[in-house]
Design an enzyme around this catalytic site. Sequence first.
Site, PDB file in Angstrom:
ATOM      1  N   PHE A 100       4.518   6.915  -0.918  1.00 39.74           N
ATOM      2  CA  PHE A 100       5.821   6.263  -1.003  1.00 39.74           C
ATOM      3  C   PHE A 100       5.874   5.364  -2.242  1.00 39.74           C
ATOM      4  CE2 PHE A 100       5.691   7.341   3.495  1.00 39.74           C
ATOM      5  CZ  PHE A 100       6.994   7.759   3.736  1.00 39.74           C
ATOM      6  N   PRO A 149       0.795  -1.234   0.000  1.00 42.09           N
ATOM      7  CA  PRO A 149       0.000   0.000   0.000  1.00 42.09           C
ATOM      8  C   PRO A 149       0.828   1.284   0.000  1.00 42.09           C
ATOM      9  CG  PRO A 149       0.129  -0.885   2.224  1.00 42.09           C
ATOM     10  CD  PRO A 149       0.885  -1.843   1.341  1.00 42.09           C
ATOM     11  N   GLU A 150       2.103   1.205  -0.323  1.00 46.89           N
ATOM     12  CA  GLU A 150       2.975   2.373  -0.211  1.00 46.89           C
ATOM     13  C   GLU A 150       2.460   3.589  -0.986  1.00 46.89           C
ATOM     14  OE1 GLU A 150       5.938  -1.133   0.204  1.00 46.89           O
ATOM     15  OE2 GLU A 150       3.994  -0.739  -0.691  1.00 46.89           O
ATOM     16  N   VAL A 151       1.964   3.355  -2.215  1.00 49.10           N
ATOM     17  CA  VAL A 151       1.547   4.499  -3.034  1.00 49.10           C
ATOM     18  C   VAL A 151       0.406   5.276  -2.394  1.00 49.10           C
ATOM     19  CG1 VAL A 151       2.348   3.563  -5.226  1.00 49.10           C
ATOM     20  CG2 VAL A 151       0.021   3.052  -4.443  1.00 49.10           C
TER      21      VAL A 151
END
Length: 232
Positions: free
Chosen positions: A139, A133-135
């Site tokens: 990130f 789930p970084e985006v």
Amino acid sequence: MTRVRVAIDGAVGRITLARPEKKNALDRIAARELSAAIESCAGDDRVRVVLLSADGPDFCAGADLAALVALLDAGPAAHHDDAMALGEVFIALRTLRVPAIAAVRGRALAGGAGLATACDIVLAEEGARFGYPEVKVGFVPAMVMTMLRRAVGEKLAFELVATGRLVEAREALALGLVSRVVDGGELDAAADALAQQIAATPPAALALTKRLFYGLDGLTFRDGIALGARVN
């Protein structure tokens, strides 16, 4: 060690993420302790398989956000070194002479998903969830994509990193992120049984099998056959 436990149990090297109050989030200290634990197992001739698990209801929720905040004003070199601390863990698992098994319950997110897929075999309990789930928080899922692309192929991998959606254990199995799904409450017993089965395999054959398996990365078909003949 404060974030990781390591113990040698017969032929099994047991590495446990031991920070359940933080959902076993990863910071540089945790990454260094993981590297040290893997090195400890690698240096012990008794160890024929490594089993990576975690305390608490979640395997690993990814990066420690407090540690990331502390790095906000640091320069590029500090950010690079922080990322490579985890990258060295991934490399250590892949180059470890013995197989590494990840036993995943609960959430394995971002770097935690990468940590699982850096292992050679992934057992997931029903109800486990994997995701990148970084985006969603601005990130880049930079350190996990090397394992993810190899595990599921580029179209599926890009969809997972571009949407950040979570996948349940059964979907993760279908995608190729995990090796096997076990019923709730049976993860520890299944992981132990698999570790003992692998530990009973002749160690030289197992070490050469792992080295050949990953040595095929990037080779042409003909060169892969030639490498197999040399190993044989």
